[in-house]
Design a protein around this motif. Structure first.
Motif, PDB file in Angstrom:
ATOM      1  N   SER A 131      52.234  30.785  -0.248  1.00 38.93           N
ATOM      2  CA  SER A 131      51.221  29.852   0.233  1.00 38.93           C
ATOM      3  C   SER A 131      49.982  29.902  -0.653  1.00 38.93           C
ATOM      4  CB  SER A 131      50.831  30.197   1.670  1.00 38.93           C
ATOM      5  OG  SER A 131      50.100  31.415   1.708  1.00 38.93           O
ATOM      6  N   ALA A 132      49.131  28.901  -0.512  1.00 37.85           N
ATOM      7  CA  ALA A 132      47.891  28.863  -1.293  1.00 37.85           C
ATOM      8  C   ALA A 132      47.017  30.070  -0.992  1.00 37.85           C
ATOM      9  CB  ALA A 132      47.143  27.567  -0.997  1.00 37.85           C
ATOM     10  N   THR A 133      47.002  30.484   0.258  1.00 39.40           N
ATOM     11  CA  THR A 133      46.201  31.654   0.635  1.00 39.40           C
ATOM     12  C   THR A 133      46.757  32.925  -0.006  1.00 39.40           C
ATOM     13  OG1 THR A 133      45.628  30.638   2.759  1.00 39.40           O
ATOM     14  CG2 THR A 133      45.354  33.027   2.579  1.00 39.40           C
ATOM     15  N   GLN A 134      48.085  33.058   0.041  1.00 39.89           N
ATOM     16  CA  GLN A 134      48.721  34.229  -0.580  1.00 39.89           C
ATOM     17  C   GLN A 134      48.507  34.225  -2.087  1.00 39.89           C
ATOM     18  OE1 GLN A 134      52.615  33.337   1.012  1.00 39.89           O
ATOM     19  NE2 GLN A 134      52.538  35.049   2.463  1.00 39.89           N
ATOM     20  N   ALA A 136      46.025  32.972  -3.719  1.00 43.73           N
ATOM     21  CA  ALA A 136      44.637  33.337  -4.001  1.00 43.73           C
ATOM     22  C   ALA A 136      44.444  34.847  -3.935  1.00 43.73           C
ATOM     23  CB  ALA A 136      43.705  32.635  -3.012  1.00 43.73           C
ATOM     24  N   GLU A 137      45.134  35.491  -3.003  1.00 39.04           N
ATOM     25  CA  GLU A 137      45.047  36.949  -2.892  1.00 39.04           C
ATOM     26  C   GLU A 137      45.678  37.629  -4.101  1.00 39.04           C
ATOM     27  OE1 GLU A 137      43.589  39.116  -0.653  1.00 39.04           O
ATOM     28  OE2 GLU A 137      42.565  37.244  -0.085  1.00 39.04           O
ATOM     29  N   LYS A 140      43.553  37.657  -7.292  1.00 37.29           N
ATOM     30  CA  LYS A 140      42.462  38.628  -7.356  1.00 37.29           C
ATOM     31  C   LYS A 140      42.859  39.871  -8.156  1.00 37.29           C
ATOM     32  CE  LYS A 140      40.418  37.351  -2.870  1.00 37.29           C
ATOM     33  NZ  LYS A 140      40.136  37.823  -1.489  1.00 37.29           N
ATOM     34  N   SER A 410      52.008  41.339  -3.442  1.00 34.71           N
ATOM     35  CA  SER A 410      52.836  40.811  -2.346  1.00 34.71           C
ATOM     36  C   SER A 410      53.896  41.795  -1.893  1.00 34.71           C
ATOM     37  CB  SER A 410      53.511  39.503  -2.773  1.00 34.71           C
ATOM     38  OG  SER A 410      52.563  38.489  -3.030  1.00 34.71           O
ATOM     39  N   GLN A 423      54.683  24.161  -6.564  1.00 33.50           N
ATOM     40  CA  GLN A 423      54.661  25.362  -5.747  1.00 33.50           C
ATOM     41  C   GLN A 423      55.265  26.540  -6.497  1.00 33.50           C
ATOM     42  OE1 GLN A 423      56.621  23.864  -2.043  1.00 33.50           O
ATOM     43  NE2 GLN A 423      54.666  24.358  -1.067  1.00 33.50           N
TER      44      GLN A 423
END
Length: 508
Positions: A131-134, A136-137, A140, A410, A423
């Motif tokens: 996902s976009a949130t994952q 972004a993490e 980092k 992840s 994606q």
């Protein structure tokens, strides 16, 4: 989806290349009956099936056989005269038997067991979309010089591909063709390296080069896009990186557009010939040819499939292409005395049969000259699903293993790569190991431009790292049961062949 298959040698320790040549031959005197004439009135009350008819390559023979095909109630879709393979449709239920009796026909058979519909991959499980949130993490954790999602690409580091890219990312004069479900060339990580002029849609056996015809029909046909990203995702500050981020990649679609996504022989024949005629240096084959997991030479239909696809892939080799293929996800010992196949045919009702993998072939991975690839996880151990076999596996590469957890953001033991519609996602399978090998082969081809396919295969093996057979009994999924037995030594064994490919050594 079609599942992958495996590769092997023949009985009495005769190498595959010699066995196939002797067994198929290509059957120079096998059909000595008189030509079929129009007087042999064909029946047309059966379902419309596809066939491959394999002949001598002279125009006189091909022309004569084409007339016999029409007389037997067949319609020629396309004739590949250079290799003597004719793709045919026929509703005559006796077409195969009749055409095999024609002078000049060396083998012929149906390529499926179910009727044609309007119009097998080797990943283990479905894609896990990031996902976009994952994302972004994960980003980092990126360090200077890394792609945003590269921290999750443990597989690149496992074979030194991250370091190799700083020395030589590969040449744009080298193209890897992804023979698969289609490639989304609009993806920002694939677009910079995509070659439209070497791409096509081969579904049905005849190439369609209409612009964009190579793209997947929908997002569920993600397999080819994932494979393409593993090979050549650009180092462009977006998403992930490929093993050879400087080479070109093309897409040749062979999967049926429906939900089954099956890879039929006539489509694969078309793909090899198209790749060969369009200057492709490496082909990636993360599939097996449907509908048979293993094609047995004592069955006339399966024999014709082996013959047709082998002619096509040998043609690609003669034109300079190295063909790389996946060993399969069945955890089969491909050098066993017998294997139980309960999945074939996969286009109709499967039946359970016991086959001898020395005379029943996984196509294309078991064909002569093809590089057969097994899969490993983050610990370099054989992946729990990967097929194996002494004298069968050529090399190994990271394909992912959900039971082996990496120290990544992840903590996902699968392989991260591109998916359609911009994606990214994780997949595992010998499908994912194969593009790592294709990528390393592309790096070698970039360095040694005049290397032949056989020389490239030798270089892949020479640069590989072999962990050797495990010292403890192999328990791939940790359930306390021994799942496979590795045979061989440190230099060559059934789990890794000559070893795990090494991108850094390839460029050095």
């Amino acid at each position: 989806m079609a599942h992958l298959r495996s590769r092997r040698r023949l009985a009495l320790a005769v190498p595959v290349v010699l066995s196939l040549t002797a067994s198929l031959g290509f059957l120079p005197g096998a059909a000595s009956a008189a030509p079929l004439t129009a007087s042999a009135t064909p029946s047309a009350d059966g379902p419309d099936l596809a066939y491959v008819v394999n002949t001598k390559t002279d125009r006189h023979t091909i022309g004569s056989v084409e007339k016999a095909i029409a007389a037997a109630g067949g319609t020629v879709v396309i004739s590949y005269e250079k290799i003597g393979v004719i793709v045919v449709h026929s509703a005559n239920p006796d077409f195969g038997r009749q055409i095999r009796a024609v002078r000049g026909v060396q083998s012929a058979g149906a390529t499926r067991t179910a009727p044609l519909t309007p119009s097998g991959t080797t990943d283990e499980g479905t894609a896990q979309v990031l996902s976009a949130t994952q994302a972004a993490e994960v980003a980092k954790s990126a360090t200077a010089g890394e792609e945003p999602l590269e921290a999750d690409q443990w597989d690149l580091r496992a074979i030194g591909a991250d370091k190799a890219a700083k020395i030589n990312p590969g040449s744009r004069n080298v193209t890897v063709a992804v023979i698969d479900t289609g490639v989304d060339d609009t993806h920002p990580d694939i677009a910079p390296n995509f070659s439209p002029s070497q791409s096509a849609n081969c579904v049905g056996g005849k190439p369609d080069t209409t612009y964009g015809a190579w793209r997947p029909v929908d997002a569920d046909h993600y397999h080819g896009t994932h494979v393409a990203g593993e090979i050549a995702a650009a180092r462009n500050g977006v998403g992930v990186a490929g093993v050879a981020p400087g080479v070109k990649v093309s897409g040749i679609t062979v999967a049926e557009p429906d939900a089954g996504q099956l890879f039929f022989p006539e489509s694969v024949v078309c793909a090899f010939v198209f790749a060969a005629d369009h200057g492709v240096e490496i082909t990636n084959n993360s599939y097996y040819v449907d509908p048979w997991l293993y094609n047995c030479l004592d069955d006339p239909d399966q024999r014709a499939i082996v013959d047709a696809v082998n002619r096509a892939q040998l043609y690609a080799q003669k034109k300079g292409a190295l063909n790389v293929a996946a060993a399969g996800n069945s955890n089969h010992d491909l050098d066993a005395d017998a294997i139980v196949d309960d999945s074939s045919p996969d286009d109709s009702t499967p039946v359970t049969r016991t086959i001898d993998p020395h005379t029943c072939f996984d196509v294309p991975t078991q064909l002569p000259g093809v590089v057969t690839v097994s899969a490993t996880g983050v610990t370099s151990a054989k992946s729990y699903y990967s097929s194996y076999g002494k004298g069968v596996i050529d090399v190994a590469a990271p394909g992912g293993d959900r039971y082996k957890i990496p120290d990544t953001p992840s903590q996902n033991g699968r392989i991260l790569s591109t998916l359609p519609n911009n994606q990214y996602g994780f997949l595992q399978g010998t499908s994912m190991a194969t593009p790592h090998v294709a990528g390393v082969a592309a790096l070698l081809k970039s360095k040694y431009r005049w290397a032949t396919p056989a020389q490239l295969q030798a270089l892949l093996k020479a640069e590989a790292d072999n962990p050797g057979c495990p010292s403890e009994p192999y328990d791939g999924n940790g359930d306390g049961v021994v799942d496979a037995t590795c045979e061989g030594g440190k230099r060559l064994n059934g789990f890794y062949g000559s070893g795990i490919v090494n991108a850094l050594r390839a460029v050095k």
